[in-house]
Every structure is written in C-alpha cells, then in structure tokens.
Design a protein around this motif. Structure first.
Motif, PDB file in Angstrom:
ATOM      1  N   LEU A 226       0.815  -1.213   0.000  1.00 37.03           N
ATOM      2  CA  LEU A 226       0.000   0.000   0.000  1.00 37.03           C
ATOM      3  C   LEU A 226       0.852   1.268   0.000  1.00 37.03           C
ATOM      4  CD1 LEU A 226      -2.744  -0.943   2.632  1.00 37.03           C
ATOM      5  CD2 LEU A 226      -2.772  -1.292   0.139  1.00 37.03           C
ATOM      6  N   THR A 227       0.263   2.359  -0.487  1.00 36.68           N
ATOM      7  CA  THR A 227       0.896   3.679  -0.424  1.00 36.68           C
ATOM      8  C   THR A 227       0.527   4.334   0.906  1.00 36.68           C
ATOM      9  OG1 THR A 227      -1.001   4.811  -1.386  1.00 36.68           O
ATOM     10  CG2 THR A 227       0.680   3.963  -2.934  1.00 36.68           C
ATOM     11  N   SER A 228       1.204   5.425   1.226  1.00 34.39           N
ATOM     12  CA  SER A 228       0.882   6.163   2.459  1.00 34.39           C
ATOM     13  C   SER A 228      -0.566   6.636   2.460  1.00 34.39           C
ATOM     14  CB  SER A 228       1.826   7.356   2.625  1.00 34.39           C
ATOM     15  OG  SER A 228       3.138   6.900   2.858  1.00 34.39           O
ATOM     16  N   ALA A 229      -1.065   7.105   1.316  1.00 32.74           N
ATOM     17  CA  ALA A 229      -2.452   7.574   1.239  1.00 32.74           C
ATOM     18  C   ALA A 229      -3.426   6.435   1.515  1.00 32.74           C
ATOM     19  CB  ALA A 229      -2.726   8.192  -0.135  1.00 32.74           C
ATOM     20  N   GLU A 230      -3.143   5.259   0.993  1.00 28.18           N
ATOM     21  CA  GLU A 230      -4.014   4.106   1.231  1.00 28.18           C
ATOM     22  C   GLU A 230      -3.984   3.686   2.705  1.00 28.18           C
ATOM     23  OE1 GLU A 230      -3.746   1.986  -3.175  1.00 28.18           O
ATOM     24  OE2 GLU A 230      -2.107   1.685  -1.734  1.00 28.18           O
ATOM     25  N   ILE A 231      -2.816   3.753   3.314  1.00 25.85           N
ATOM     26  CA  ILE A 231      -2.698   3.418   4.738  1.00 25.85           C
ATOM     27  C   ILE A 231      -3.473   4.427   5.574  1.00 25.85           C
ATOM     28  CG2 ILE A 231      -1.073   3.274   6.685  1.00 25.85           C
ATOM     29  CD1 ILE A 231       0.979   2.198   4.553  1.00 25.85           C
ATOM     30  N   ASP A 232      -3.297   5.700   5.272  1.00 22.21           N
ATOM     31  CA  ASP A 232      -4.005   6.742   6.027  1.00 22.21           C
ATOM     32  C   ASP A 232      -5.522   6.601   5.896  1.00 22.21           C
ATOM     33  OD1 ASP A 232      -1.591   7.762   6.875  1.00 22.21           O
ATOM     34  OD2 ASP A 232      -1.550   9.387   5.398  1.00 22.21           O
ATOM     35  N   ALA A 233      -5.985   6.212   4.734  1.00 21.33           N
ATOM     36  CA  ALA A 233      -7.423   6.035   4.529  1.00 21.33           C
ATOM     37  C   ALA A 233      -7.951   4.835   5.315  1.00 21.33           C
ATOM     38  CB  ALA A 233      -7.730   5.871   3.037  1.00 21.33           C
ATOM     39  N   GLY A 234      -7.180   3.781   5.380  1.00 19.36           N
ATOM     40  CA  GLY A 234      -7.628   2.567   6.055  1.00 19.36           C
ATOM     41  C   GLY A 234      -7.367   2.539   7.549  1.00 19.36           C
ATOM     42  N   TRP A 235      -6.350   3.249   7.995  1.00 19.94           N
ATOM     43  CA  TRP A 235      -5.948   3.256   9.406  1.00 19.94           C
ATOM     44  C   TRP A 235      -5.616   4.691   9.816  1.00 19.94           C
ATOM     45  CZ3 TRP A 235      -4.456  -0.246   5.758  1.00 19.94           C
ATOM     46  CH2 TRP A 235      -4.784  -1.581   5.980  1.00 19.94           C
ATOM     47  N   PRO A 236      -6.620   5.555   9.917  1.00 19.66           N
ATOM     48  CA  PRO A 236      -6.369   6.972  10.237  1.00 19.66           C
ATOM     49  C   PRO A 236      -5.539   7.128  11.516  1.00 19.66           C
ATOM     50  CG  PRO A 236      -8.677   6.631   9.671  1.00 19.66           C
ATOM     51  CD  PRO A 236      -8.054   5.265   9.792  1.00 19.66           C
ATOM     52  N   GLY A 237      -4.465   7.899  11.402  1.00 20.75           N
ATOM     53  CA  GLY A 237      -3.613   8.214  12.549  1.00 20.75           C
ATOM     54  C   GLY A 237      -2.573   7.169  12.900  1.00 20.75           C
ATOM     55  N   LEU A 238      -2.700   5.964  12.381  1.00 17.55           N
ATOM     56  CA  LEU A 238      -1.770   4.906  12.774  1.00 17.55           C
ATOM     57  C   LEU A 238      -0.385   5.069  12.148  1.00 17.55           C
ATOM     58  CD1 LEU A 238      -1.782   2.520  14.653  1.00 17.55           C
ATOM     59  CD2 LEU A 238      -2.499   1.062  12.768  1.00 17.55           C
TER      60      LEU A 238
END
Length: 159
Positions: free
Chosen positions: A100-112
């Motif tokens: 995953l990209t950073s944007a995908e991670i942020d969308a799926g796990w906000p703040g993590l």
C-alpha cells in the motif's frame, strides 16, 4: 568492549540496502512482499560491486527477498562469490500495509501511520512482529556470522 590481550586483525562488514525497486518509485510499502529492481536499482547494485571490487571480500549474504538477493547476486558475481541466503536478514512484515501507499494506509488506518513515525522501532504492525524484533534478529544473525570470522571481511545485505 573486546577483552583480548593478543593482537587480532579487525573484521570489516559492509552493509548495503537493495537497489531501487518499482514499488520504491511508486511509494508502496514492500515489507516481505517483493518488487523487481528498476534499471536504476540494477545500476546501484553494479556501483556497489564496483566500489567493493578493490576490497578483499570473503562472503556475500542476503535476505531471501528477491530485491535483496538480486542486488547481492550482482555484487557476488562481480566478486566471484556465491550469495548465501539467510532468512534472519529478511525485512519486517508490514502486514496489512504491505503493497500500500501512504495515502491508502491513512485512509484505512487513520492516525496509525503517524503513530509509527513517533515510535518507528517500537511500533507493532497488527498481527506481525514489530521492527524491534526484526532488527534484533538481524543483529543476532550478523553477530553469529562475524564472530567466527573475526579476521575476515564480508558483505551483508540486510533488507
């Protein structure tokens, strides 16, 4: 601190990161997944081989990941050495974040992702071992390799 009273030659260990991969360019987390080296990544590996060509290298080690093994193989071939694969040198598992990209991670796990940046080496990905454990395994592996060869030189690809 070493407590050896006799004269002993030093050990030199060269560490290098794998060459650039397609996923590095795309900004994707690789973890234990793999992505091929780019043309630049192949040139980076060849440059490392050239830099090491004037050194007396006794062994080349790599993790089992394709990007690391390919990088090490380019270096080993130039030095006339076979690459020894060591599982303990593998990259940490990024779990659900792998690929995953950073944007995908942020969308799926906000703040993590921000939490990981605050404690990169203590952060634990869900259901996988944390960076600290993987780093410890790599250090133990390097120590296991280096102690018997205290007078030799080796090249080791850790991730």
């Amino acid at each position: 601190m070493a407590r050896y009273s006799g004269r002993r030659p030093g050990l030199t260990v060269y560490l290098a990161r794998h060459g650039q991969t397609e996923w590095n360019v795309a900004g994707r987390r690789q973890g234990r997944l793999d992505s091929p080296l780019t043309d630049l990544g192949l040139r980076q590996a060849a440059r490392n081989a050239d830099l090491l060509s004037t050194e007396s290298i006794d062994a080349v080690f790599a993790s089992p990941l394709g990007r690391a093994h390919r990088t090490a193989s380019i270096i080993g071939s130039a030095l006339g050495l076979t690459v020894e694969v060591l599982d303990d040198l593998a990259e940490i598992d990024h779990g659900s974040w792998s690929g995953l990209t950073s944007a995908e991670i942020d969308a799926g796990w906000p703040g993590l992702r921000a939490a990981r940046e605050q404690d990169k080496y203590g952060f634990r990905f869900p259901r996988v071992r944390g960076m600290r454990t993987a780093t410890y395994a790599q250090v133990v592996c390097l120590r296991r390799l280096c102690e018997p060869a205290c007078g030799g030189r080796c090249w080791c690809r850790t991730r």
